[in-house]
Design an enzyme around this catalytic site. Structure first.
Site, PDB file in Angstrom:
ATOM      1  CB  SER A  65     -34.457  55.604  -5.609  1.00 10.91           C
ATOM      2  OG  SER A  65     -34.566  54.460  -4.521  1.00 10.91           O
ATOM      3  CE  LYS A  89     -30.030  54.709  -4.636  1.00  8.50           C
ATOM      4  NZ  LYS A  89     -31.194  55.406  -5.137  1.00  8.50           N
TER       5      LYS A  89
END
Length: 682
Positions: free
Chosen positions: A581, A624
């Protein structure tokens, strides 16, 4: 001379003395007879008792056998908690014990609702008898009690009906044409062993009854049938079957960052189901024998922890929590995870065998709950046997409410302070959350609140004023806890060349990382540092190749890599990092360095980047975004393919943050990099 002998009357022994004269082996045999154990368990206990009768009590094997039979008799073979599934009560318990966690509560209530409807459904009975009058009489009586009844003349017809319909109980005659009752019992046990079978016959003998029960019959009645006894027996058998089915639950796996309430929710589930709660920690477990037990080949052999905990709790249907299942070890002593494959599989745990016990024990009534922080550490076959429920991190607003309702009152009581005299203002709690903790869970928040309460307790003792009212505000938090521990780096830092802000997921939840880049004269080497894994190294290689293939599009010199070394660094080198990511973040930092355009620190990125520049979806979106809020990020760039996950985020999660969805790396350039270049491009 003659002497008269004095005679002394002999008193009869008292009942207590007579009881003391009974041998230990006789007492064991009496306990076995009175225990009403399952047939195979009774046979095993009697076999061990026969060995003891032929063994000298001074030999070590005698005490081993005695302890073994004692252990068998102490296990809850037939003892279960009487669970009462009340949906309103369960919802009230979950709401009062925990704030938030709506998805988790919803899943538990769905489980309870399904079990409640299962208990209210009408049950189907199949009556097999070649006498039509007997069959009709039993159907008439049982239909009055609310059961659905179907009839069959023999075993062959019964098996055909069994294949077409869902049957909960079979009542069968013993002597019939084509297929008798014992053969039907054998076929039912082979095809559908969960269906109980009651035997009814006019040729009832002790031998036939023992044979039928030994082959798995649930009950045995003689003809002519006493209809009241039939109704009572059918009710007992079906209630027992229903209780077993409702007791069986899915194997849940609570996954999420530490301190998000996984263990406490497990306790609340046990309370809502009115069951006992058992918890064992598997962290660092390396020896398979700790779960499955040791074989009885030496005096110090012990049972496994699962069977030992069931003995201690005294029931066979508790809520059993396997904590930290992702931290199981593996070495030459075996693989404990392989034992859990049997424990957590409903098809296998019906006959779980502990090495010490050496008798199958039914674990199907146990509701197992596992907890884990990182699912990637759990073997795939084991993970496939569990139903995952994610515990996401808490928002600042949720932490505020939890602190006011649960943490502050609990810590005030622990410090001996009256709740009515000490008041925490919302500003004070908010200051603790933002300046002294940075976590997805609540553990550090509780530690800081506990520290404040202890300091206040010391001040109250010195001032000798226990009942004085004290209001704790933001300024007092700073005086009590000292300088703040965490700063909003992203919000307070300005744009810099070669440094980009990324969002990643770790065991502790969402985290903010900075990707720093630098160039130096060299021969075209790519240097990667910061304790990174193979996936992250491949992402950096792919990003560099993508930029080199688009040098004209990004206004970069074509041969910049021939005489230049590029260094990409991930700070906090002591912390291992890996995962795909960070690809788009590496791209933003490297492009900022090569074009001289500063990257905005209040813009955070996450997404896997391909060699053609496409942005692939990533997981942990909620975690996140929460990490971005904690760091003061204002704009978050997410993959366009994560649109559904973004739309599912609650309003308080995205409050104060603008989320932009991107599909390619080119779309992120102008959103992250400022338009003016402060250094000349290479």
């Amino acid at each position: 001379m003659f002497f008269r002998r004095k005679t002394v009357p002999i008193e009869a022994p008292s009942p207590a003395a007579a009881a003391d004269e009974v041998s230990p082996l006789a007492r064991l045999r009496s306990r076995i007879d009175e225990a009403q154990l399952p047939h195979h368990v009774t046979e095993a206990a009697l076999r061990e008792l026969e060995k003891m009768e032929k063994t000298d009590p001074a030999v070590a094997e005698y005490s081993v056998g005695h302890n073994y039979i004692d252990f068998i008799l102490s296990l809850p073979w037939n003892v279960s908690s009487q669970c009462k599934l009340e949906l309103a009560r369960a919802q009230s318990i979950l709401d009062t014990r925990h704030y938030g966690l709506n998805q988790v509560k919803q899943r538990i209530l769905e489980f309870l609702a399904a079990k409640t409807l299962c208990g209210k459904a009408r049950q189907n009975i199949l009556i097999v008898d070649d006498e039509e009058i007997a069959r009709a009489n039993m159907e008439h009586v049982l239909k009055k009690d609310g059961y659905n009844c179907r009839g069959a003349e023999n075993g062959v017809e019964a098996l055909r009906i069994l294949a077409e319909d869902d049957i909960d109980l079979i009542i069968t005659d013993l002597k019939m044409d084509q297929m008798d009752g014992l053969e039907l019992l054998h076929q039912v046990n082979r095809v559908s062993p969960e269906i109980p079978v009651m035997m009814i016959t006019g040729f009832a003998t002790v031998t036939s009854a023992v044979e039928a029960l030994r082959k798995g019959a649930a009950h045995y009645l003689g003809k002519p049938v006493n209809l009241d006894e039939l109704r009572r027996t059918v009710k007992e058998v079906l209630e027992k079957k229903l209780f077993v089915e409702m007791g069986r639950g899915p194997t849940l796996c609570f996954t999420g960052p530490p301190g998000t309430g996984k263990t406490s929710v497990g306790r609340a589930i046990a309370e809502a189901l009115q069951r006992q709660f058992v918890r064992i920690s598997l962290a660092g477990l390396r020896d398979e024998a700790e779960l499955r037990g040791h074989r009885r080949t030496y005096v110090g052999a012990l049972p496994g922890r699962i069977i030992a905990e069931l003995k201690k709790i005294g029931v066979n249907n508790p809520v059993f929590m396997l904590d930290e299942i992702d931290k199981i070890g593996q070495d030459f002593r075996g693989d404990p995870a392989s034992v859990l494959l049997e424990v957590l599989d409903p098809e296998q745990n019906v006959r779980f065998t502990d090495h010490y016990l050496d008798i199958p024990f039914d674990l199907s009534r146990v509701m197992f709950i596992a907890t884990a922080n990182d699912l990637s550490r759990i073997p795939a076959p084991l993970l496939d046997r569990m139903e995952r429920i994610e515990f996401a991190g808490y928002t600042d607003r949720e932490k505020q409410q939890i602190a006011q309702q649960f943490i502050v009152p609990r810590q005030l009581k622990a410090a001996g302070l009256p709740r009515t005299s000490i008041q925490f203002t919302p500003e004070a709690i908010s200051r603790v959350i933002t300046d002294y903790t940075r976590e997805s869970g609540l553990r550090n928040l509780e530690r800081e609140v506990a520290d404040i309460c202890r300091k206040i307790a010391l001040l109250c003792l010195k001032a000798d004023s226990h009942e004085q009212e004290v209001e704790i505000d933001g300024e007092m938090i700073t005086r009590l806890l000292g300088p703040r521990k965490y700063f909003r780096d992203a919000a307070e830092g300005g744009a810099q060349v070669g440094i980009a802000t990324g969002l990643v997921w770790a065991e502790t939840g969402g985290e903010i990382i900075s990707v720093e880049t630098a160039t130096m004269p060299g021969g075209g080497k790519l240097i990667l540092t910061g304790s990174i894994g193979e996936v992250l190294q491949e992402s950096a290689q792919a990003v560099l190749s993508f930029i080199r293939s688009r040098t004209r599009e990004f206004n970069i010199r074509d041969d910049f890599f021939q005489d230049t070394d590029i260094h990409i660094h991930f700070p906090s080198g002591a912390i291992p990092k890996d995962g795909p990511s960070a690809g788009i973040t590496i791209f933003a930092a490297l492009l900022s360095l090569l074009t001289g355009r500063p990257a905005r620190r209040d813009v955070a990125l996450t997404g896997e980047m391909t060699l053609s520049g496409r942005i692939l979806p990533v997981s942990g979106i909620r975690e996140k975004v929460l990490a971005a809020r904690r760091a003061g990020v204002r704009v978050v760039l997410l993959p366009r393919t994560n649109r559904e996950a973004v739309e599912a985020l609650a309003a308080d999660v995205v409050e104060g943050i603008r989320i932009t969805l991107i599909g390619t790396a080119a779309e992120a350039v102008d959103l992250v990099l400022e338009s003016k270049a402060y250094i000349l491009p290479l």
